[in-house]
Design a protein around this motif. Structure first.
Motif, mmCIF file in Angstrom:
data_model
loop_
_atom_site.group_PDB
_atom_site.id
_atom_site.type_symbol
_atom_site.label_atom_id
_atom_site.label_comp_id
_atom_site.label_asym_id
_atom_site.label_seq_id
_atom_site.Cartn_x
_atom_site.Cartn_y
_atom_site.Cartn_z
ATOM 1 N N LEU A 245 0.821 -1.202 0.000
ATOM 2 C CA LEU A 245 0.000 0.000 0.000
ATOM 3 C C LEU A 245 0.865 1.266 0.000
ATOM 4 O O LEU A 245 0.674 2.179 -0.815
ATOM 5 N N SER A 249 1.266 1.564 -3.941
ATOM 6 C CA SER A 249 0.102 2.401 -4.259
ATOM 7 C C SER A 249 0.442 3.881 -4.171
ATOM 8 O O SER A 249 0.088 4.666 -5.057
ATOM 9 N N ALA A 305 -10.999 6.986 0.648
ATOM 10 C CA ALA A 305 -10.477 5.928 -0.221
ATOM 11 C C ALA A 305 -11.305 5.787 -1.496
ATOM 12 O O ALA A 305 -10.787 5.345 -2.533
ATOM 13 N N ARG A 306 -12.582 6.146 -1.437
ATOM 14 C CA ARG A 306 -13.443 6.015 -2.611
ATOM 15 C C ARG A 306 -13.358 7.227 -3.547
ATOM 16 O O ARG A 306 -13.985 7.220 -4.605
ATOM 17 N N GLU A 308 -11.466 9.685 -6.218
ATOM 18 C CA GLU A 308 -10.739 9.253 -7.418
ATOM 19 C C GLU A 308 -9.254 9.050 -7.165
ATOM 20 O O GLU A 308 -8.665 8.075 -7.632
ATOM 21 N N GLU A 309 -8.624 9.938 -6.414
ATOM 22 C CA GLU A 309 -7.197 9.811 -6.165
ATOM 23 C C GLU A 309 -6.897 10.193 -4.729
ATOM 24 O O GLU A 309 -6.555 11.335 -4.419
ATOM 25 N N GLN A 310 -7.000 9.226 -3.827
ATOM 26 C CA GLN A 310 -6.628 9.471 -2.443
ATOM 27 C C GLN A 310 -5.113 9.667 -2.359
ATOM 28 O O GLN A 310 -4.345 8.905 -2.942
ATOM 29 N N TYR A 371 -6.426 -6.751 -1.322
ATOM 30 C CA TYR A 371 -5.713 -5.552 -1.778
ATOM 31 C C TYR A 371 -5.789 -5.448 -3.301
ATOM 32 O O TYR A 371 -5.474 -6.396 -4.025
ATOM 33 N N THR A 374 -5.455 -0.065 -3.966
ATOM 34 C CA THR A 374 -5.988 1.113 -3.280
ATOM 35 C C THR A 374 -6.217 0.775 -1.806
ATOM 36 O O THR A 374 -6.117 -0.375 -1.388
ATOM 37 N N GLY A 376 -9.111 1.079 -0.486
ATOM 38 C CA GLY A 376 -10.541 0.807 -0.387
ATOM 39 C C GLY A 376 -10.899 -0.425 0.413
ATOM 40 O O GLY A 376 -11.730 -0.352 1.331
#
Length: 418
Positions: A245, A249, A305-306, A308-310, A371, A374, A376
Motif C-alpha cells: 500500500l 500504491s 479511499a473512494r 478518485e485519487e486518495q 488488496y 488502493t 478501499g
C-alpha cells in the motif's frame, strides 16, 4: 514453593515490570514489523508471486493465535517462568532457522511453527500483570506496557530497512534471535514466579476445558474479547498490505519505515493518555468512546479511499487517528475481559489471546488478499469490523454503554454467576 504476588512485587518494581512485560510482548511485534520492508526482496529472491508475500506476516499471526490455546493452562500449573522460557528458546532457535531457509513455502511453514511455539510470549505477560493487580489499575498498567511495547513497531521497520541497506534480509532474522536472547537473560535474572499456590490449577484435560469454558461463558467478558478481535483484525489487514500500500500504491517505498512509524505514534500517545485518565473515568467509558471514535474515523477513511485519487497525506493522518483509537481500545477492553478471572488468569489469557490472534490473523489475511492497489478494501473492512465490534460490546453490556466505575462494579457483582 512458589513466590506470592506480593513478594514478586517487592523484587520487581512497577517500572521494571512494565518494561519487561512490554519487551516480552514486543518480541512478537519485532518478528512481524521488522519483516515489512523486506517483503518485496524476499518475494523476489524466493519466487513468491503477487500477494503471496503477505503470508510471511499472516502465517506468524495465525500460528500465534492457534498456539495461544495452550500456554495459559501450563502457566497456571507449572508457573509463568517455565512457559516464558519455552517461548523464548523457540523464538531464538526458529529465527535462526528462518535465516537459512531457501524455499518460500518452507519459510512460511517455519513462521507458522514459530508463531505457535512462541505464543506464550503474548499470553503470559497479561497473566503476570493480573497476578499483581486487577480492574482499572490493570488497565493503567496495560496502557503503560502498551506504550513501551509500541516503541518496537515504530522502530522495527526502520531497523529492517537499515539492515537491508548493509546486509541480506536474512540478517533480520538473526537480529530477532539476538533480541530474544537479551530478553531471556533479563527474565532469568530478574523475573520471579508470580503464580501463587492458591491459584495453581490442575493440568488435567477436564480442568483445562472447564477453565476455558468458564473464560468464554461470562457475558460481561466474551463480548469484549470478540469485539476487540474484530476491530484489531482490521489492523492486521493493514500490517499485511502495508508494504504494498505505502511502497506501491502511494509510491513512498523509500520512506516506508518513517510513514509506518508515524502511523503508530497516535497509538503510543493514546496509551500514555489512557494510563493517566483510566482510573478516574473507568475503562468502560474510555474504551467505549474510543470504539465509537474508531468507527467515525473509519467512515471518513472509506469516503477518502473512494475518491478518485486518495493521496498519502489524506491516508496517513486518518490511519494515525484510527491507531490512536485502537490504543485506547486494546488496553481497556483487555483489562475488562480479564477482570473476572484472577483464579484462572493463565487459562483466561490463553483463550482470549487465541481468539483475538486467530480471528485477527484470518481477517487480516482476507483483507490483505483483497488488496487491489488502493486503500478501499482496508477502509471497508475497518467500517464493518468496528460496527460488529460495537454490537459485541453492547451484548456484554446489555445495551448500556459508558458505565461509571462504581456502576460497572455493581453490574459485575450482580451478574457474576450469569
Amino acid at each position: 514453593m512458589k513466590m506470592t504476588a506480593a513478594s514478586a512485587s517487592s523484587k520487581l518494581g512497577e517500572r521494571e515490570l512494565v518494561t519487561l512485560m512490554a519487551l516480552l510482548m514486543s518480541l512478537q511485534a519485532f518478528g512481524i514489523d521488522s519483516m515489512l520492508p523486506a517483503l518485496g526482496v524476499m518475494a523476489e529472491e524466493l519466487g513468491a508471486a503477487g500477494n503471496d508475500r503477505q503470508y510471511v506476516i499472516s502465517s506468524y499471526f495465525l500460528g500465534a493465535g492457534l498456539g495461544a490455546f495452550f500456554p495459559g493452562a501450563f502457566a497456571d500449573k507449572f508457573g509463568r517462568r517455565p512457559v516464558l522460557f519455552v517461548g523464548l528458546a523457540s523464538y531464538i532457535f526458529l529465527s535462526l532457522a528462518c535465516a537459512i531457509v531457501t524455499d518460500f513455502w518452507w519459510l512460511i511453514g517455519l513462521r507458522l511453527i514459530q508463531g505457535i511455539s512462541c505464543a506464550g510470549l503474548s499470553v503470559v505477560p497479561a497473566a503476570i500483570v493480573r497476578d499483581h493487580v486487577g480492574g482499572d489499575r490493570m488497565a493503567r498498567l496495560m496502557s503503560l506496557i502498551m506504550m513501551v511495547f509500541l516503541v518496537v513497531p515504530i522502530v522495527a521497520p526502520a531497523i529492517g530497512q537499515l539492515i537491508l541497506m548493509v546486509a541480506d534480509w536474512r540478517v533480520i532474522f538473526v537480529a530477532m534471535a539476538v533480541m530474544g536472547l537479551g530478553v531471556a537473560l533479563w527474565v532469568w535474572l530478574r523475573l520471579p514466579e508470580t503464580l501463587t499456590e492458591a491459584n495453581e490449577q490442575d493440568i488435567q484435560p477436564i480442568t483445562i476445558l472447564r477453565n476455558m469454558k468458564e473464560a468464554l461463558a461470562k457475558r460481561e467478558s466474551v463480548g469484549y474479547v470478540i469485539g476487540s478481535a474484530l476491530v484489531f483484525g482490521s489492523l492486521f489487514g493493514f500490517l499485511n498490505s502495508s508494504q504494498q500500500l505505502i511502497a506501491e500504491s502511494f509510491g513512498a517505498g523509500d520512506y516506508f519505515a518513517l510513514i509506518f512509524g508515524a502511523s503508530i505514534i497516535g497509538m503510543v500517545l493514546a496509551n500514555f493518555l489512557n494510563s493517566r485518565i483510566v482510573e478516574k473515568y473507568g475503562a468502560r467509558r474510555v474504551g467505549h468512546a474510543a470504539l465509537i471514535g474508531f468507527l467515525l474515523v473509519s467512515v471518513v477513511q472509506l469516503w477518502s479511499a473512494r475518491s478518485e485519487e486518495q493521496t498519502l497525506w489524506e491516508f496517513v493522518p486518518l490511519l494515525s487517528m484510527s491507531m490512536a483509537c485502537l490504543g485506547f481500545v486494546g488496553a481497556n477492553f483487555g483489562a475488562i475481559a480479564m477482570q473476572p478471572f484472577q483464579h484462572i488468569a493463565g487459562a483466561a489469557s490463553s483463550i482470549q489471546t487465541s481468539i483475538r490472534m486467530t480471528t485477527g490473523a484470518v481477517m487480516g489475511a482476507l483483507i490483505g488478499q483483497a488488496y487491489d492497489g488502493t486503500a478501499g478494501p482496508l477502509a471497508t473492512a475497518m467500517v464493518i469490523c468496528s460496527c460488529l465490534g460495537l454490537a459485541c460490546i453492547l451484548y456484554s453490556e446489555r445495551g448500556k454503554l459508558f458505565r461509571a466505575p462504581g456502576e460497572a462494579r455493581r453490574y459485575m457483582q450482580m451478574h457474576k454467576n450469569y
